[in-house]
Design a protein around this motif. Sequence first.
Motif, PDB file in Angstrom:
ATOM      1  N   CYS A   1      51.245  34.241  40.684  1.00  0.00           N
ATOM      2  CA  CYS A   1      51.137  35.575  41.289  1.00  0.00           C
ATOM      3  C   CYS A   1      52.063  35.686  42.491  1.00  0.00           C
ATOM      4  N   PHE A   2      51.674  35.044  43.569  1.00  0.00           N
ATOM      5  CA  PHE A   2      52.476  35.052  44.781  1.00  0.00           C
ATOM      6  C   PHE A   2      52.401  33.672  45.418  1.00  0.00           C
ATOM      7  N   PHE A   3      53.363  33.380  46.280  1.00  0.00           N
ATOM      8  CA  PHE A   3      53.293  32.157  47.061  1.00  0.00           C
ATOM      9  C   PHE A   3      52.226  32.328  48.138  1.00  0.00           C
ATOM     10  N   PHE A   4      51.318  31.361  48.228  1.00  0.00           N
ATOM     11  CA  PHE A   4      50.232  31.391  49.211  1.00  0.00           C
ATOM     12  C   PHE A   4      49.437  32.690  49.113  1.00  0.00           C
ATOM     13  N   SER A   5      49.009  33.019  47.898  1.00  0.00           N
ATOM     14  CA  SER A   5      48.251  34.243  47.697  1.00  0.00           C
ATOM     15  C   SER A   5      46.763  33.946  47.691  1.00  0.00           C
ATOM     16  N   SER A   6      45.978  34.971  47.914  1.00  0.00           N
ATOM     17  CA  SER A   6      44.525  34.890  47.822  1.00  0.00           C
ATOM     18  C   SER A   6      44.050  36.012  46.938  1.00  0.00           C
ATOM     19  N   GLY A   7      43.050  35.723  46.122  1.00  0.00           N
ATOM     20  CA  GLY A   7      42.578  36.735  45.196  1.00  0.00           C
ATOM     21  C   GLY A   7      41.074  36.724  45.056  1.00  0.00           C
ATOM     22  N   LEU A   8      40.561  37.744  44.383  1.00  0.00           N
ATOM     23  CA  LEU A   8      39.143  37.857  44.084  1.00  0.00           C
ATOM     24  C   LEU A   8      38.970  38.047  42.586  1.00  0.00           C
ATOM     25  N   LEU A   9      38.025  37.310  42.017  1.00  0.00           N
ATOM     26  CA  LEU A   9      37.683  37.449  40.617  1.00  0.00           C
ATOM     27  C   LEU A   9      36.347  38.178  40.525  1.00  0.00           C
ATOM     28  N   TYR A  10      36.337  39.304  39.803  1.00  0.00           N
ATOM     29  CA  TYR A  10      35.118  40.085  39.620  1.00  0.00           C
ATOM     30  C   TYR A  10      34.609  39.893  38.200  1.00  0.00           C
ATOM     31  N   PHE A  11      33.348  39.493  38.076  1.00  0.00           N
ATOM     32  CA  PHE A  11      32.689  39.354  36.789  1.00  0.00           C
ATOM     33  C   PHE A  11      31.931  40.658  36.533  1.00  0.00           C
ATOM     34  N   LEU A  12      32.394  41.420  35.549  1.00  0.00           N
ATOM     35  CA  LEU A  12      31.834  42.732  35.251  1.00  0.00           C
ATOM     36  C   LEU A  12      31.001  42.677  33.975  1.00  0.00           C
ATOM     37  N   ASP A  13      30.248  43.733  33.726  1.00  0.00           N
ATOM     38  CA  ASP A  13      29.445  43.748  32.506  1.00  0.00           C
ATOM     39  C   ASP A  13      30.303  43.928  31.257  1.00  0.00           C
ATOM     40  N   ASP A  14      31.571  44.314  31.426  1.00  0.00           N
ATOM     41  CA  ASP A  14      32.439  44.478  30.260  1.00  0.00           C
ATOM     42  C   ASP A  14      33.692  43.604  30.331  1.00  0.00           C
ATOM     43  N   GLY A  15      33.671  42.556  31.179  1.00  0.00           N
ATOM     44  CA  GLY A  15      34.819  41.651  31.225  1.00  0.00           C
ATOM     45  C   GLY A  15      35.073  41.105  32.617  1.00  0.00           C
ATOM     46  N   PHE A  16      36.343  40.828  32.894  1.00  0.00           N
ATOM     47  CA  PHE A  16      36.746  40.263  34.179  1.00  0.00           C
ATOM     48  C   PHE A  16      37.872  41.092  34.782  1.00  0.00           C
ATOM     49  N   PHE A  17      37.836  41.227  36.098  1.00  0.00           N
ATOM     50  CA  PHE A  17      38.917  41.886  36.813  1.00  0.00           C
ATOM     51  C   PHE A  17      39.354  40.960  37.935  1.00  0.00           C
ATOM     52  N   TYR A  18      40.662  40.708  38.009  1.00  0.00           N
ATOM     53  CA  TYR A  18      41.213  39.827  39.039  1.00  0.00           C
ATOM     54  C   TYR A  18      42.241  40.589  39.849  1.00  0.00           C
ATOM     55  N   LYS A  19      42.165  40.453  41.167  1.00  0.00           N
ATOM     56  CA  LYS A  19      43.162  41.075  42.039  1.00  0.00           C
ATOM     57  C   LYS A  19      43.603  40.076  43.079  1.00  0.00           C
ATOM     58  N   SER A  20      44.914  39.917  43.212  1.00  0.00           N
ATOM     59  CA  SER A  20      45.502  38.954  44.137  1.00  0.00           C
ATOM     60  C   SER A  20      46.288  39.696  45.208  1.00  0.00           C
ATOM     61  N   TYR A  21      46.240  39.150  46.433  1.00  0.00           N
ATOM     62  CA  TYR A  21      46.893  39.776  47.579  1.00  0.00           C
ATOM     63  C   TYR A  21      47.832  38.771  48.231  1.00  0.00           C
ATOM     64  N   SER A  22      49.067  39.164  48.462  1.00  0.00           N
ATOM     65  CA  SER A  22      50.012  38.272  49.118  1.00  0.00           C
ATOM     66  C   SER A  22      50.003  38.518  50.619  1.00  0.00           C
ATOM     67  N   LEU A  23      50.612  37.596  51.367  1.00  0.00           N
ATOM     68  CA  LEU A  23      50.682  37.754  52.822  1.00  0.00           C
ATOM     69  C   LEU A  23      51.507  38.980  53.204  1.00  0.00           C
ATOM     70  N   LYS A  24      52.443  39.382  52.332  1.00  0.00           N
ATOM     71  CA  LYS A  24      53.295  40.534  52.623  1.00  0.00           C
ATOM     72  C   LYS A  24      52.631  41.859  52.258  1.00  0.00           C
ATOM     73  N   GLY A  25      51.452  41.791  51.628  1.00  0.00           N
ATOM     74  CA  GLY A  25      50.749  43.013  51.264  1.00  0.00           C
ATOM     75  C   GLY A  25      50.896  43.406  49.801  1.00  0.00           C
ATOM     76  N   ASP A  26      51.660  42.624  49.027  1.00  0.00           N
ATOM     77  CA  ASP A  26      51.797  42.921  47.598  1.00  0.00           C
ATOM     78  C   ASP A  26      50.495  42.590  46.873  1.00  0.00           C
TER      79      ASP A  26
END
Length: 224
Positions: free
Chosen positions: A126-151
């Motif tokens: 995804c990004f260098f030194f990124s942090s993300g959140l994994l959401y477990f939903l009733d219809d699947g998974f959603f992942y969102k990653s955030y970079s230090l630059k805001g991407d």
Amino acid sequence: MVEVNACRDCGFDNPVGHLFCENCGTSLTDSDIAPVYINTLKHQCQLITLNVTYRRYWYLFLTLVAAVACQLIFLDLQYTAILACFGLVLAYVIPNRFESIVHLPIPPEILSKNIIAYGPANKAGCFFFSSGLLYFLDDGFFYKSYSLKGDTYSQFIEKSNIDLIRSLEHFPLGRSSAKISIEGGGRVIERFNVYKRSQWLMLFYKFGFDVNLEEMVFSQNDAL
């Protein structure tokens, strides 16, 4: 004939009503949803995370060991001081970023969905030194990653495409996270690095997924 909605990026035909392309994960909605700043902790869902204080002490311990080793090997206070300063910065920045990531607002893409659990996670590429959140939903998974630059990078995995969730081996020394593999159709759909993996896997099984843990398969068919 079943109505389909073609992805504007890859052309894959998705069933009408899907928010994300099953092939590439691109959003299928044309509207720009205004950000809604709702704290995830106000929702009735489970947060799976790690104690930040423990992480900070762990980095400080590693810094101390590295500094002592550097001094014994090179006998140079300047090198030791530089290494110690670098370690202290990491001991402050990484845990603080880890703590702030779990307090981010719910992504607009899943505001209308039922969130069962969520927690910090990472995905390679995804990004260098990124942090993300994994959401477990009733219809699947959603992942969102955030970079230090805001991407940001986001991905949705439809529940109907998942056959098995597998735990992957890792080196336990000093590790507080471990990998899981989401598989379907005879292939690996995605791999994530999560914290408290056993807790995640127990939730997956509870909510209808087949789980492979250390070569032991827990199948929903066995529970019937």
